[in-house]
Design a protein around this motif. Structure first.
Motif, PDB file in Angstrom:
ATOM      1  N   TRP A 280       1.208  -1.460   0.116  1.00  0.00           N
ATOM      2  CA  TRP A 280      -0.318  -0.142   0.222  1.00  0.00           C
ATOM      3  C   TRP A 280       0.740   0.744   0.314  1.00  0.00           C
ATOM      4  O   TRP A 280       1.717   1.309   0.382  1.00  0.00           O
ATOM      5  CB  TRP A 280      -0.567   0.264   1.094  1.00  0.00           C
ATOM      6  CG  TRP A 280      -1.764  -1.196   1.330  1.00  0.00           C
ATOM      7  CD1 TRP A 280      -1.722  -2.003   2.177  1.00  0.00           C
ATOM      8  CD2 TRP A 280      -3.197  -0.945   1.426  1.00  0.00           C
ATOM      9  NE1 TRP A 280      -2.684  -3.162   1.962  1.00  0.00           N
ATOM     10  CE2 TRP A 280      -3.764  -2.371   1.301  1.00  0.00           C
ATOM     11  CE3 TRP A 280      -4.159  -0.035   0.563  1.00  0.00           C
ATOM     12  CZ2 TRP A 280      -5.291  -2.585   0.821  1.00  0.00           C
ATOM     13  CZ3 TRP A 280      -5.502   0.173   0.211  1.00  0.00           C
ATOM     14  CH2 TRP A 280      -6.265  -1.641   0.153  1.00  0.00           C
ATOM     15  N   LYS A 281       0.443   2.385  -0.942  1.00  0.00           N
ATOM     16  CA  LYS A 281       1.262   4.093  -0.920  1.00  0.00           C
ATOM     17  C   LYS A 281       0.167   4.779   0.175  1.00  0.00           C
ATOM     18  O   LYS A 281      -0.647   4.427   0.389  1.00  0.00           O
ATOM     19  CB  LYS A 281       1.144   3.854  -1.552  1.00  0.00           C
ATOM     20  CG  LYS A 281       2.261   3.196  -2.942  1.00  0.00           C
ATOM     21  CD  LYS A 281       3.630   3.125  -2.227  1.00  0.00           C
ATOM     22  CE  LYS A 281       3.899   1.874  -2.974  1.00  0.00           C
ATOM     23  NZ  LYS A 281       5.246   1.619  -3.092  1.00  0.00           N
ATOM     24  N   PHE A 282       0.666   5.497   1.130  1.00  0.00           N
ATOM     25  CA  PHE A 282       0.176   5.442   2.655  1.00  0.00           C
ATOM     26  C   PHE A 282       0.676   7.377   2.051  1.00  0.00           C
ATOM     27  O   PHE A 282       1.701   7.344   2.692  1.00  0.00           O
ATOM     28  CB  PHE A 282      -0.290   5.504   2.874  1.00  0.00           C
ATOM     29  CG  PHE A 282      -1.405   6.915   4.215  1.00  0.00           C
ATOM     30  CD1 PHE A 282      -3.258   6.455   3.393  1.00  0.00           C
ATOM     31  CD2 PHE A 282      -0.938   6.283   5.536  1.00  0.00           C
ATOM     32  CE1 PHE A 282      -3.414   7.187   4.623  1.00  0.00           C
ATOM     33  CE2 PHE A 282      -1.487   7.575   6.496  1.00  0.00           C
ATOM     34  CZ  PHE A 282      -2.681   7.906   5.739  1.00  0.00           C
ATOM     35  N   ASN A 283       0.030   8.583   1.746  1.00  0.00           N
ATOM     36  CA  ASN A 283       0.611   9.228   2.364  1.00  0.00           C
ATOM     37  C   ASN A 283      -0.079  10.407   3.573  1.00  0.00           C
ATOM     38  O   ASN A 283       0.000  11.532   2.886  1.00  0.00           O
ATOM     39  CB  ASN A 283       0.531  10.501   0.957  1.00  0.00           C
ATOM     40  CG  ASN A 283      -1.221  11.085   0.408  1.00  0.00           C
ATOM     41  OD1 ASN A 283      -1.977  10.665   0.862  1.00  0.00           O
ATOM     42  ND2 ASN A 283      -1.109  11.368  -0.896  1.00  0.00           N
ATOM     43  N   GLY A 284      -1.237  10.008   3.974  1.00  0.00           N
ATOM     44  CA  GLY A 284      -1.381  10.731   5.054  1.00  0.00           C
ATOM     45  C   GLY A 284      -2.947  11.093   4.677  1.00  0.00           C
ATOM     46  O   GLY A 284      -3.429  10.620   5.938  1.00  0.00           O
ATOM     47  N   THR A 285      -3.377  11.312   3.496  1.00  0.00           N
ATOM     48  CA  THR A 285      -5.057  11.242   3.413  1.00  0.00           C
ATOM     49  C   THR A 285      -5.502   9.889   2.131  1.00  0.00           C
ATOM     50  O   THR A 285      -6.554   9.898   2.581  1.00  0.00           O
ATOM     51  CB  THR A 285      -5.658  12.388   2.532  1.00  0.00           C
ATOM     52  OG1 THR A 285      -4.247  12.786   1.699  1.00  0.00           O
ATOM     53  CG2 THR A 285      -4.773  13.584   3.199  1.00  0.00           C
ATOM     54  N   HIS A 286      -4.539   9.870   1.474  1.00  0.00           N
ATOM     55  CA  HIS A 286      -4.748   8.630   0.045  1.00  0.00           C
ATOM     56  C   HIS A 286      -4.239   7.476   0.443  1.00  0.00           C
ATOM     57  O   HIS A 286      -2.981   6.999   1.100  1.00  0.00           O
ATOM     58  CB  HIS A 286      -4.955   9.633  -0.748  1.00  0.00           C
ATOM     59  CG  HIS A 286      -5.115  10.690  -0.641  1.00  0.00           C
ATOM     60  ND1 HIS A 286      -5.072  11.566  -0.981  1.00  0.00           N
ATOM     61  CD2 HIS A 286      -6.334  10.709  -2.524  1.00  0.00           C
ATOM     62  CE1 HIS A 286      -6.396  12.637  -1.129  1.00  0.00           C
ATOM     63  NE2 HIS A 286      -7.134  11.888  -2.040  1.00  0.00           N
TER      64      HIS A 286
END
Length: 410
Positions: A280-286
C-alpha cells in the motif's frame, strides 16, 4: 471446526500422499468456507438513571449465534467473549437504546458513546481500543415515548486466541428515568432489529496485522490428463493459493488528525497508527490499492460541534480516484457548555468495491452551519484522557476479500 493446518510445501520427487492432501486441501477448504464468526443480538437490561448519576454502562448481550470455538469467560462480564483462534477480525456493532420519556422540555443534547474494549489473553486489564459517538438534541419530542439513538462501530484488528472483546455504551447528559433497550418497535418476528454485534475472521493466516509476507494470488492453471505433476506446480496452485486467500492485503489507520472547521477538506490521519499488509502507498490522506480485487471498505470519523449553539451539518464522503462513491450526513447542535469529548458525533461509511491496482481511496468531510458561509464542525482528534494512552476515535480500514476478481462481477 477444523483447526487451521500448518502450511506445507511439496518437495521435488516427493510422493503425494492422501493425508497431506487432506491437510493442505480439504482441511484448508473447510476453514476457508467456515470462517469463525459471532452474532450477538439484543440488550439484556433496562437501566435507571437518576439525578447526580451522570453515566451508566450498557452491555450488549443476548444469546449468540456462533461458528467456531467462542467461549465466555467465567466470573467476568456476561458479554465478553473469548477469541477462538488467531487472525485478523472485522467488528461491526450497532447500539440503539431508548431515552426515557420526560415531562420536561429541554434542549440539552444527549450523547451516546459505544466503546470496543479488548483484553489480552491471560491479563485482567481492559483497553478501550475504539469508540464512536452519536449526539441528538431533543427539545420536545421525548415527552411521551422513548427516543432512540443509534451509534455504530466499524473496526479491523488482529487478535490472538484467548483474547477477549466486549462492547459497552456510555450515556452522557441523561434524563432521569429508565433508559430502555428493548422498546417494542425494535422487535419484529421475535428478533431484535437495532442492537447487534457481528464479528468475522477475515484472515486466518495472519500472525499479526502486518505479517506474514503477502503472496499475490497466482494465475489459475489447468490440470491436464497425463501431465507429470511437479512439486513446483503443486506449490504454486495449492500452497500459494492458500497463502493468498488466508492472508489478503489489508490497510488500517486510526485517529484522524485534528482539523479546524472548513467547507470541504480531506481527512488527514495520524500515520503512527497505520498498519498494513501488502504494498500500500499512503500519504496521510490517500491509500493506494496494491493489487486489483474486490475490497471491503469501512470508516468512521468523529466531528466536534460548534460553540455558538447553531446546527452543524456534517457530511462524510468515501472517494475513489477523487470521485465520491458513497456518503453519509448528519446534523447536530449543542450549547457551548457541552463542548466535551463525550458529546462529539461520529459518521460511518461502508462499501464493497472492485479496485484496480493503483486506484486511490480517501475520505473527505463537508461542514456547514446554519449560515453556509460559516462552517461549524471540525474533525475531532484523539482524546488522551482515558487513562490508557488515548482513544482510537476515528478509523479507516480497507480489506481485500476477493483477490481473484477481475471486476465486481467476474
Amino acid at each position: 471446526m477444523v483447526n487451521v493446518p500448518n502450511r506445507e510445501y511439496w518437495q521435488p520427487g516427493e510422493e503425494v500422499k492422501a493425508d497431506k492432501m487432506k491437510r493442505q486441501v480439504n482441511d484448508f477448504n473447510d476453514v476457508l468456507s467456515k470462517q469463525d464468526h459471532l452474532l450477538i443480538q439484543g440488550i439484556d437490561k433496562t437501566y435507571p438513571l437518576k439525578s447526580g448519576q451522570p453515566l451508566a454502562y450498557l452491555s450488549i448481550a443476548g444469546e449468540p449465534d456462533v461458528s467456531g470455538g467462542w467461549g465466555k469467560p467465567t466470573g467476568t462480564f456476561p458479554t465478553d467473549y473469548n477469541i477462538p483462534a488467531d487472525g485478523v477480525y472485522f467488528f461491526y456493532a450497532e447500539f440503539s437504546p431508548g431515552q426515557p420519556p420526560s415531562s420536561n422540555a429541554t434542549d440539552l443534547a444527549t450523547s451516546i458513546q459505544l466503546r470496543l474494549k479488548h483484553k489480552k489473553a491471560g491479563q485482567t486489564k481492559w483497553d478501550w481500543r475504539h469508540l464512536s459517538n452519536a449526539i441528538e438534541t431533543n427539545k420536545y419530542i421525548h415527552r411521551d415515548r422513548p427516543v432512540h439513538f443509534s451509534v455504530q462501530i466499524f473496526r479491523s484488528m488482529y487478535l490472538r486466541k484467548g483474547d477477549a472483546i466486549m462492547f459497552t455504551a456510555y450515556l452522557g447528559h441523561p434524563e432521569e428515568g429508565a433508559w430502555s433497550s428493548n422498546w417494542a418497535p425494535e422487535w419484529k418476528y421475535g428478533a431484535p432489529t437495532s442492537n447487534r454485534v457481528i464479528v468475522w475472521r477475515m484472515d486466518f493466516g495472519a500472525t499479526d496485522y502486518e505479517n506474514p509476507f503477502h503472496v499475490p494470488m497466482p494465475a489459475v492453471k489447468p490440470w491436464n490428463d497425463g501431465e507429470v505433476i511437479t512439486a513446483e506446480k503443486m506449490n504454486e496452485q495449492i500452497t500459494n493459493v492458500r497463502r493468498a486467500l488466508s492472508n489478503t492485503p489489508r490497510f488500517s489507520v486510526h485517529v484522524a488528525a485534528s482539523r479546524s472547521p472548513g467547507t470541504l477538506w480531506d481527512v488527514n490521519w495520524d500515520s503512527k497508527y497505520k498498519e498494513q499488509l501488502g504494498d500500500w502507498k499512503f500519504n496521510g490522506t490517500h491509500a493506494t490499492a496494491p493489487e486489483s480485487g474486490v475490497y471491503f471498505i469501512a470508516a468512521d470519523v468523529s466531528a466536534d460541534g460548534s460553540t455558538d449553539n447553531v446546527p452543524a451539518y456534517v457530511k462524510l464522503y468515501l472517494n475513489v480516484d477523487g470521485k465520491a462513491v458513497t456518503s453519509v450526513d448528519k446534523q447536530f447542535q449543542r450549547k457551548a457548555s457541552e463542548q466535551q469529548p463525550s458529546a462529539a458525533t461520529s459518521l460511518q461509511v461502508f462499501s464493497i468495491r472492485f479496485l484496480e491496482k493503483g486506484q486511490r481511496v480517501h475520505l473527505s468531510v463537508e461542514s456547514q452551519g446554519t449560515n453556509p458561509a460559516k462552517p461549524t464542525a471540525s474533525v475531532f482528534p484523539a482524546n488522551p484522557s482515558d487513562g490508557n494512552g488515548e482513544f482510537r476515535r476515528s478509523s479507516f480500514s480497507i480489506h481485500m476479500i476477493a483477490p481473484g476478481a477481475k471486476s465486481f462481477v467476474s
